[in-house]
Design a protein around this motif. Structure first.
Motif, PDB file in Angstrom:
ATOM      1  N   ALA A  19       0.786   5.291   0.892  1.00 21.97           N
ATOM      2  CA  ALA A  19       0.170   6.405   1.524  1.00 21.97           C
ATOM      3  C   ALA A  19       0.059   7.672   0.532  1.00 21.97           C
ATOM      4  CB  ALA A  19       0.792   7.048   2.738  1.00 21.97           C
ATOM      5  N   GLN A  20      -1.012   8.129   0.496  1.00 15.65           N
ATOM      6  CA  GLN A  20      -1.398   9.442  -0.229  1.00 15.65           C
ATOM      7  C   GLN A  20      -0.634  10.648   0.178  1.00 15.65           C
ATOM      8  OE1 GLN A  20      -3.133   9.577  -3.077  1.00 15.65           O
ATOM      9  NE2 GLN A  20      -3.070   7.105  -2.786  1.00 15.65           N
ATOM     10  N   ASP A  33      -1.121  -2.287   8.733  1.00 12.93           N
ATOM     11  CA  ASP A  33      -2.177  -1.850   8.121  1.00 12.93           C
ATOM     12  C   ASP A  33      -1.847  -0.245   7.838  1.00 12.93           C
ATOM     13  OD1 ASP A  33      -4.443  -0.236   6.978  1.00 12.93           O
ATOM     14  OD2 ASP A  33      -5.863  -1.765   7.984  1.00 12.93           O
ATOM     15  N   GLU A  42       0.648  -1.170   0.075  1.00 15.09           N
ATOM     16  CA  GLU A  42      -0.159   0.090  -0.223  1.00 15.09           C
ATOM     17  C   GLU A  42       0.998   1.223  -0.112  1.00 15.09           C
ATOM     18  OE1 GLU A  42      -2.836  -0.210   3.346  1.00 15.09           O
ATOM     19  OE2 GLU A  42      -2.587  -2.201   3.362  1.00 15.09           O
ATOM     20  N   ALA A  96      -2.836   2.264   6.266  1.00 17.65           N
ATOM     21  CA  ALA A  96      -3.941   3.413   6.232  1.00 17.65           C
ATOM     22  C   ALA A  96      -4.238   3.622   7.554  1.00 17.65           C
ATOM     23  CB  ALA A  96      -5.096   3.102   5.684  1.00 17.65           C
ATOM     24  N   ASP A 140      -3.741   6.881  10.227  1.00 18.33           N
ATOM     25  CA  ASP A 140      -4.944   7.539  11.158  1.00 18.33           C
ATOM     26  C   ASP A 140      -4.609   7.780  12.503  1.00 18.33           C
ATOM     27  OD1 ASP A 140      -6.441   7.914   8.777  1.00 18.33           O
ATOM     28  OD2 ASP A 140      -7.321   6.132   9.062  1.00 18.33           O
ATOM     29  N   GLN A 171       6.841   5.247   4.035  1.00 17.18           N
ATOM     30  CA  GLN A 171       5.250   5.523   4.185  1.00 17.18           C
ATOM     31  C   GLN A 171       4.976   6.585   5.027  1.00 17.18           C
ATOM     32  OE1 GLN A 171       3.000   4.103   2.240  1.00 17.18           O
ATOM     33  NE2 GLN A 171       3.619   2.035   1.741  1.00 17.18           N
TER      34      GLN A 171
END
Length: 671
Positions: free
Chosen positions: A126-127, A240, A124, A242, A246, A152
């Motif tokens: 991250a934006q 994870d 994944e 995302a 957060d 990330q």
């Protein structure tokens, strides 16, 4: 200018590193296993093998090589179970390990191609976000995890410093305070070394930076240990991303608490420079250029450390300090004086004030930050300890933890000695939402949370029953009476705690708790054993859903054990006679006990314990003789003896004197 490394390049580098090291690491596992099976079964090679398997499990999971990760996790789990039992495994377990190693070797050819390995890792990303400049420490002995998670976090806009060893992180903490620490649990020092290091640091320094634990382990033991140490969150590898980002944002935005520094200097150039030094180390900084405005500003800002120039118009720094020392709220506030000259008269004036340091201008950034951090951390630790002391003085039920342990030992010693004595119980109270409380309760209000709990707990206590703080959000209670009354007390207490919303804690956090209860009997080895048992019962209550109590079950002693207890009691009476004689002769001694230091591994640290010895060499611990000294009003004499003896021990070692620090714990009477 150095071109920044892209996220994709960082991930490719992590892939290449993992691919290159995998064959040799699997070969190391096979060699260690061959030694354990066919040469000698011993703990060091087993622990080394366990560390390698654990690290590779985390690496494979992080890079999303799921089949590899499962094999390494199964191997890690099997090896960890062997380490816990300490015995050589049976043929079935050995066959399982053989099969796991064979399966790993079978996978190696399919993972040889670089492109295939890279495509197999569905990572994944991250934006990108706007740069928030918040500093995050990432601590893991696995370089793969450091590469991937670090990339990330950087992509998400954080400043990231990575560390492969705990001592390296602690050395860096001397010069700055990060907004967040992401910390692995397993290190070469042990399977819970990350948790234990954080726990030790919190106890010794009052250190309260938010911490996220990451680990390939997901068992309840690891998670509870992380929670009890003060971890704010827990993520299992593969993380994870995302969800973790957060949590990072939530902790660094809402839960972040920085130390506060007030600068008082009429030189604006110096003010700007010193502000910059401290802000880059994560201080909240406020400045005053007019010394006559200090009293107003300091009452509003409430700093943890004061940076004070000596030579200013209208009012010099020494006069400002004297005014502040007359205010009860600032008696202990640390002050760092700054001066462009080294005037002996100024030094003499400063020596008249407590808790002050002197620095010559121009000030070096590293020195200013290190001194300010040390002073601010010690000030916050002292602040919370004073809160605990005020609580104990204001209530007949609340005592210090050390006095509580003494009373608990006394109750255990007398358990069952008198037929008409009331049964005794130890209650271990732990907040169910301890992680949220530690996340939202800032540095100034750590002690306030326990004060609220103590007030609720003491409402249902009777004469001679006592309560003490075991840690942030954890309370110990010594309760007497029949079992039915105990159960009624626990039920009522749980209802009151569940209905109480903790003050000075952001968000609607309840004081809902789990209780572990241990009936006190002669089968318990001592106070520490009783607390450990009660903690286990509280953990069971928490696992059952929290908001309830669990009582440890035990069987009554039979006649044979009763006879044995009577013999033990006779021996204790003889020991008591020897103790009284030793007290008369003041046969005190200091026992130097090495302790683990979580900072510089080359630094020697000792816990110095006071003991009483009989003429025959028998040793008595403080919980045995302190109550007698208290009755004789001679505790202050013992404190003076301990202090002078510890100083004399340092005087005998000139090299130790040059770079040693002595922390003395004294009794309430001496304070």
């Amino acid at each position: 200018m150095t071109k920044p490394v892209s996220l994709k390049e960082r991930l490719r580098k992590a892939e290449a590193l993992f691919r290159n090291q995998l064959p040799s690491k699997i070969a190391d596992l096979e060699q260690l296993w061959h030694h354990l099976r066919f040469v000698q079964w011993s703990r060091p090679p087993l622990e080394k093998m366990n560390r390698i398997a654990h690290t590779l499990a985390g690496s494979a999971a992080t890079l999303r090589h799921n089949e590899l990760a499962k094999l390494f996790k199964d191997l890690d789990h099997s090896l960890m179970q062997m380490a816990e039992t300490g015995a050589a495994p049976d043929s079935e377990v050995c066959g399982n390990i053989d099969q796991l190693l064979a399966s790993l070797n079978e996978l190696l050819p399919s993972l040889a191609a670089p492109q295939k390995l890279l495509e197999g890792a569905e990572l994944e990303q991250a934006q990108p976000s706007t740069l928030n400049s918040k500093l995050v420490y990432l601590v893991d002995d696995d370089p793969i995890v450091l590469q991937v998670l670090g990339a990330q976090l950087i992509q998400a806009g954080y400043q990231v410093k990575t560390f492969m060893a705990l001592p390296d992180m602690y050395a860096e903490l001397q010069a700055e305070t990060p907004s967040l620490i992401i910390l692995d649990i397993v290190f070469p020092q042990g399977p819970l070394a990350g948790v234990e290091a954080l726990q030790t640091l919190r106890v010794k320094t009052g250190f309260q930076i938010p911490v996220i634990f990451i680990s390939a382990r997901s068992d309840i033991v690891a998670r509870l240990k992380a929670l009890r140490a003060g971890g704010n969150a827990f993520f299992t590898k593969p993380v994870d991303i995302a969800a973790m980002l957060d949590t990072c944002k939530e902790l660094t935005d809402a839960g972040e608490e920085k130390y506060r520094a007030l600068i008082v200097d009429d030189d604006r150039v110096c003010v700007l420079a010193h502000e910059n030094y401290l802000q880059t180390a994560n201080f909240i900084v406020h400045s005053v250029t007019d010394p006559l405005q200090v009293l107003k500003e300091i009452n509003q800002f409430k700093p943890d450390v004061l940076i004070l120039d000596l030579k200013m118009p209208n009012c010099n720094g020494f006069e400002v300090a004297q005014v502040l020392r007359q205010e009860k709220d600032f008696v202990f506030l640390p002050i760092i004086f700054l001066s462009g000259t080294e005037d002996p008269d100024e030094q003499a004036q400063m020596d008249m004030l407590e808790n002050c340091e002197f620095m010559s201008k121009p000030v070096e950034r590293e020195e200013l930050v290190q001194r300010a951090l040390r002073q601010a951390r010690e000030y916050q630790y002292l602040h919370n300890k004073l809160l605990e002391l005020k609580s104990s003085e204001a209530s007949p039920f609340i005592v210090s933890k050390y006095e509580f342990y003494g009373r608990l030992d006394e109750k255990l010693f007398n358990a069952g000695a008198a037929p008409d004595s009331q049964p005794g119980y130890l209650i271990y109270l732990a907040l169910d939402e301890l992680d949220l409380v530690r996340q939202y309760s800032n540095l100034r209000n750590q002690g306030n949370v326990n004060q609220q709990l103590l007030k609720i707990v003491e409402n249902g206590l009777n004469v001679d029953e006592t309560v003490a703080g075991q840690g942030d959000g954890i309370i110990l209670v010594l309760k007497y009476g029949p079992a039915k009354k105990l159960e009624s007390y626990c039920s009522d207490l749980l209802k009151q705690l569940a209905a109480h919303k903790l003050e000075n804690v952001q968000g609607p956090v309840s004081a809902r708790s789990s209780l572990g209860v241990v009936p006190l009997h002669r089968g318990i080895a001592g106070a520490h054993d009783a607390v450990t048992r009660a903690e286990k019962m509280a953990a069971k209550a928490y696992e059952l859903g929290g908001g309830r109590f669990v009582i440890e079950q035990f069987e009554s002693a039979d006649k044979a054990s009763s006879t044995k207890q009577q013999k033990e009691a006779a021996v204790e009476r003889e020991l008591d006679e020897g103790m009284l004689k030793a007290l008369e002769e003041k046969r005190f001694s200091l026992k130097f006990q090495p302790i683990v230091h979580v900072g510089d591994p080359g630094f020697d640290a000792f816990e110095v314990l006071v003991r009483l010895r009989s003429e025959e060499g028998k040793e008595f611990s403080p919980d045995r003789f302190i109550p007698l000294l208290k009755e004789q009003n001679t505790l202050k004499e013992l404190d003076r003896w301990v202090y002078s003896s510890a100083i004399n021990a340092l005087l005998r070692d000139q090299s130790a004197m040059l770079n040693s620090m002595l922390f003395l714990k004294v009794t309430k009477e001496t304070i």
